[in-house]
Design an enzyme around this catalytic site. Sequence first.
Site, PDB file in Angstrom:
ATOM      1  N   TRP A 110     -52.178  -0.414  73.990  1.00 40.20           N
ATOM      2  CA  TRP A 110     -51.509  -0.788  75.241  1.00 40.20           C
ATOM      3  C   TRP A 110     -52.433  -1.551  76.167  1.00 40.20           C
ATOM      4  O   TRP A 110     -51.975  -2.447  76.886  1.00 40.20           O
ATOM      5  CB  TRP A 110     -50.937   0.468  75.906  1.00 40.20           C
ATOM      6  CG  TRP A 110     -50.074   1.225  74.946  1.00 40.20           C
ATOM      7  CD1 TRP A 110     -50.286   2.473  74.428  1.00 40.20           C
ATOM      8  CD2 TRP A 110     -48.883   0.736  74.297  1.00 40.20           C
ATOM      9  NE1 TRP A 110     -49.305   2.796  73.521  1.00 40.20           N
ATOM     10  CE2 TRP A 110     -48.430   1.752  73.422  1.00 40.20           C
ATOM     11  CE3 TRP A 110     -48.165  -0.450  74.377  1.00 40.20           C
ATOM     12  CZ2 TRP A 110     -47.292   1.614  72.639  1.00 40.20           C
ATOM     13  CZ3 TRP A 110     -47.020  -0.598  73.598  1.00 40.20           C
ATOM     14  CH2 TRP A 110     -46.597   0.431  72.746  1.00 40.20           C
ATOM     15  N   ASP A 179     -52.915   2.466  83.957  1.00 40.88           N
ATOM     16  CA  ASP A 179     -51.712   2.847  83.225  1.00 40.88           C
ATOM     17  C   ASP A 179     -51.859   4.328  82.894  1.00 40.88           C
ATOM     18  O   ASP A 179     -52.670   4.709  82.065  1.00 40.88           O
ATOM     19  CB  ASP A 179     -51.615   2.000  81.947  1.00 40.88           C
ATOM     20  CG  ASP A 179     -50.408   2.348  81.086  1.00 40.88           C
ATOM     21  OD1 ASP A 179     -49.735   3.361  81.370  1.00 40.88           O
ATOM     22  OD2 ASP A 179     -50.175   1.628  80.097  1.00 40.88           O
ATOM     23  N   LYS A 203     -42.709  10.023  78.738  1.00 46.84           N
ATOM     24  CA  LYS A 203     -43.674  10.888  78.072  1.00 46.84           C
ATOM     25  C   LYS A 203     -43.908  12.181  78.859  1.00 46.84           C
ATOM     26  O   LYS A 203     -43.889  13.259  78.299  1.00 46.84           O
ATOM     27  CB  LYS A 203     -44.993  10.140  77.864  1.00 46.84           C
ATOM     28  CG  LYS A 203     -44.843   8.906  76.981  1.00 46.84           C
ATOM     29  CD  LYS A 203     -46.148   8.155  76.829  1.00 46.84           C
ATOM     30  CE  LYS A 203     -45.956   6.850  76.072  1.00 46.84           C
ATOM     31  NZ  LYS A 203     -45.488   7.017  74.692  1.00 46.84           N
TER      32      LYS A 203
END
Length: 367
Positions: A110, A179, A203
Amino acid sequence: MIEEKKTMPERIYNFSPGPATLPYSVLQEAAADIVNFQNTGIGLIELSHRSKEFMAVAEETESLIRELLNVPENYKVLFLQGGASSQFFMIPMNLLGAGKKATYLNTGTWSKKAIKEAALFGDIDVAYSSEEDSFNRVPQDSEYSVAPGSEYLYFVTNNTIYGTQFARMPETETMLVADMSSDILSRPVDVDRFGIIFAGAQKNMGPAGVTIVIIREDLLARTPATVPTMLRYKTHADKGSMFNTPPCFAIYCVGRVMHWLKAQGGVAAMEHTNRRKAALLYDAIDATDFYRGHAEKGSRSQMNISFNLPTPELEAKFIAEAAEAGFSGLKGHRSIGGCRASIYNAFPEEGVVALVDFMNKFADKNG
């Protein structure tokens, strides 16, 4: 014809990395409110986003996020769409521009994707990368330097695929942008050290569909004039995330999860639980040569535990037999294979205990 009443099958342990396990009480509340929201006679997903009922939901959800994360008053909490991946370009689009630079740490898939997007909008310095080591670790502060003149230092706090996590946040005078999609609210964090924190909800906060962005107010004025209206943080901040129809159901669910988290004792209490759950699994991995953790010990994630068995054949057998025993979602990401157990806030500790028991028996039988 009389329709036979169907009963729900027994719930199994869901180790999926996302969308992931939600608190069962939240699922029950949502199931009732979808049909009849708080006895209004209207289903939750039928409510106008500008109705007093939904506005109260959104305001309460924001208030709980602020309380649980101790968000300072000079920060906006936004509910955006497009997933966390949209933040890969929104952040540099709003904060960079011609002649501006930022520093990125490449610790997984990511962050690598974010670097690619950021390079479209400014001068990006990749100060650290663990890609040659299959992203099995995150750096110490001494292993990289922030490029002079950087607007921000960008990093991913927890890497779902490779099972690594920053045990502590980078120490630097440069503004941090993070993030936190897979570990937000799993441990206390000093929000005022960051310019922007963002997280896809699916999540650790709720279902897929909403991305939470926590942004310092002074950054709203930095956006270049060429940025489209919908991609400007100020657009959403000025309208309380109601510039257009927001992801109402996802916001509602995040609010219910925040209530659940508060009832567990808050973020500090959840951190203790998370450490205990992760220790159970890591102890099982370290107790034998049959299992091998992917991440270096100093970089191990408390949320996603990636590990391998002696052979791919044994890994496939392990995943298949685990599924038969009621353990779902243990297959590792296709980029590294192996196995992965994701144990976010809502994952029950008894599920970790049960998996460890299964792992011990599997190792005894196949070792």
